[in-house]
Motif scaffolding. Structure first.
Motif, short mmCIF file in Angstrom:
data_model
loop_
_atom_site.label_atom_id
_atom_site.label_comp_id
_atom_site.label_asym_id
_atom_site.label_seq_id
_atom_site.Cartn_x
_atom_site.Cartn_y
_atom_site.Cartn_z
N GLN A 258 0.84 -1.18 0.00
CA GLN A 258 0.00 0.00 0.00
C GLN A 258 0.88 1.24 0.00
OE1 GLN A 258 -2.93 0.08 3.13
NE2 GLN A 258 -4.16 1.63 2.07
N ALA A 259 0.83 1.96 -1.10
CA ALA A 259 1.58 3.20 -1.23
C ALA A 259 0.77 4.32 -0.58
CB ALA A 259 1.85 3.50 -2.69
N PRO A 260 1.43 5.41 -0.19
CA PRO A 260 0.72 6.52 0.45
C PRO A 260 -0.43 7.03 -0.41
CG PRO A 260 3.08 6.81 0.67
CD PRO A 260 2.88 5.64 -0.25
N GLY A 261 -1.60 7.11 0.18
CA GLY A 261 -2.76 7.63 -0.51
C GLY A 261 -3.40 6.69 -1.51
N LYS A 262 -2.94 5.46 -1.54
CA LYS A 262 -3.48 4.49 -2.51
C LYS A 262 -4.03 3.27 -1.79
CE LYS A 262 -0.53 5.88 -6.36
NZ LYS A 262 0.37 5.41 -7.45
N GLU A 263 -4.76 2.47 -2.55
CA GLU A 263 -5.34 1.26 -2.00
C GLU A 263 -4.29 0.16 -1.85
OE1 GLU A 263 -9.90 1.63 -3.76
OE2 GLU A 263 -8.56 0.09 -4.52
N ARG A 264 -4.58 -0.78 -0.98
CA ARG A 264 -3.73 -1.95 -0.82
C ARG A 264 -3.90 -2.85 -2.05
NH1 ARG A 264 -3.98 -4.57 4.99
NH2 ARG A 264 -3.61 -2.35 5.34
N VAL A 265 -2.79 -3.27 -2.64
CA VAL A 265 -2.86 -4.06 -3.86
C VAL A 265 -2.06 -5.34 -3.74
CG1 VAL A 265 -3.26 -2.06 -5.33
CG2 VAL A 265 -0.92 -2.82 -4.93
N PHE A 266 -2.46 -6.29 -4.52
CA PHE A 266 -1.81 -7.60 -4.54
C PHE A 266 -0.43 -7.50 -5.18
CE2 PHE A 266 -1.33 -12.08 -4.99
CZ PHE A 266 -0.81 -12.31 -6.26
N VAL A 267 0.52 -8.25 -4.58
CA VAL A 267 1.87 -8.31 -5.13
C VAL A 267 2.18 -9.73 -5.60
CG1 VAL A 267 4.33 -8.03 -4.63
CG2 VAL A 267 2.67 -6.42 -3.66
N VAL A 268 2.02 -10.69 -4.70
CA VAL A 268 2.36 -12.07 -5.03
C VAL A 268 1.75 -12.98 -3.98
CG1 VAL A 268 4.54 -11.91 -3.74
CG2 VAL A 268 4.29 -13.66 -5.51
N MET A 269 1.47 -14.23 -4.38
CA MET A 269 1.01 -15.22 -3.42
C MET A 269 1.66 -16.56 -3.68
SD MET A 269 -1.02 -17.75 -4.85
CE MET A 269 -1.94 -18.23 -3.39
N ILE A 270 1.66 -17.40 -2.64
CA ILE A 270 2.20 -18.74 -2.74
C ILE A 270 1.21 -19.69 -2.09
CG2 ILE A 270 3.55 -18.54 -0.60
CD1 ILE A 270 5.75 -20.20 -2.03
N SER A 271 1.04 -20.84 -2.71
CA SER A 271 0.07 -21.81 -2.21
C SER A 271 0.57 -22.49 -0.94
CB SER A 271 -0.21 -22.87 -3.29
OG SER A 271 0.97 -23.60 -3.56
N GLN A 272 -0.30 -23.27 -0.35
CA GLN A 272 -0.01 -23.90 0.92
C GLN A 272 1.27 -24.74 0.87
OE1 GLN A 272 -2.94 -23.41 -0.42
NE2 GLN A 272 -4.59 -23.28 1.10
N SER A 273 1.44 -25.50 -0.19
CA SER A 273 2.61 -26.36 -0.33
C SER A 273 3.81 -25.64 -0.94
CB SER A 273 2.26 -27.56 -1.20
OG SER A 273 2.03 -27.13 -2.54
N GLY A 274 3.56 -24.47 -1.50
CA GLY A 274 4.62 -23.74 -2.20
C GLY A 274 4.71 -24.09 -3.67
N GLY A 275 3.83 -24.97 -4.13
CA GLY A 275 3.92 -25.44 -5.50
C GLY A 275 3.36 -24.50 -6.54
N ARG A 276 2.59 -23.51 -6.08
CA ARG A 276 2.00 -22.56 -7.03
C ARG A 276 2.23 -21.15 -6.54
NH1 ARG A 276 -4.31 -22.10 -9.17
NH2 ARG A 276 -3.94 -20.31 -10.54
N THR A 277 2.60 -20.29 -7.46
CA THR A 277 2.77 -18.88 -7.15
C THR A 277 2.07 -18.04 -8.21
OG1 THR A 277 4.88 -18.81 -8.35
CG2 THR A 277 4.98 -19.19 -5.97
N ILE A 278 1.63 -16.88 -7.82
CA ILE A 278 1.02 -15.91 -8.74
C ILE A 278 1.65 -14.56 -8.45
CG2 ILE A 278 -1.10 -14.82 -9.56
CD1 ILE A 278 -2.66 -17.22 -8.45
N TYR A 279 2.11 -13.88 -9.50
CA TYR A 279 2.77 -12.58 -9.34
C TYR A 279 1.97 -11.50 -10.06
CZ TYR A 279 6.98 -14.98 -7.73
OH TYR A 279 7.89 -15.73 -7.02
N ALA A 280 1.96 -10.33 -9.48
CA ALA A 280 1.46 -9.17 -10.20
C ALA A 280 2.42 -8.85 -11.34
CB ALA A 280 1.34 -7.97 -9.26
N ASP A 281 1.89 -8.35 -12.43
CA ASP A 281 2.75 -8.05 -13.59
C ASP A 281 3.87 -7.07 -13.25
OD1 ASP A 281 0.06 -8.15 -16.08
OD2 ASP A 281 1.29 -9.73 -15.19
#
Length: 121
Positions: free
Chosen positions: A38-61
């Motif tokens: 969350q940057a100043p004055g902006k909304e909280r945004v997704f950056v990256v996530m990892i699944s429970q086992s670590g086998g899957r990840t998703i990144y923001a462009d």
């Protein structure tokens, strides 16, 4: 599960930084972990996530190829390796847990205090 992010700081453009996300409470390995910012004055945004086992990840462009998420379930900790940092990466970074593989802010929580990353040009 309660999560606490740490490792932020002031760096110069092009530098690297590693954030940690330490868990307590419920079983860490039952949850996907997401990093948001969350940057100043902006909304909280997704950056990256990892699944429970670590086998899957998703990144923001915006961070693909520069940021790497990982987790160590034995240590109840997730990490965010940030390379080639840019001034636009400046934000408070939060980690949070979700029972789902999701990029939606609403699917994650509870939210800790976050850690501030400041990238100077």
């Amino acid at each position: 599960v309660q999560l606490q992010a740490s490792g932020g700081g002031l760096v110069q453009a092009g530098d690297s930084l590693r954030l940690s996300c330490a868990a307590s409470g419920r079983t860490f390995s039952n949850y996907a972990i997401g990093w948001f910012r969350q940057a100043p004055g902006k909304e909280r945004v997704f950056v990256v996530m990892i699944s429970q086992s670590g086998g899957r990840t998703i990144y923001a462009d915006s961070v693909k190829g520069r940021f790497t998420i990982s987790r160590d379930n034995a240590k109840n900790t997730a990490y965010l390796e940030m390379n080639n940092l840019k001034p636009e990466d400046t934000a408070v970074y939060y980690c949070a847990a979700s029972p789902y593989i999701s990029t939606g802010v609403a699917n994650y929580g509870p939210w800790g205090q976050g850690t501030l990353v400041t990238v100077s040009s």
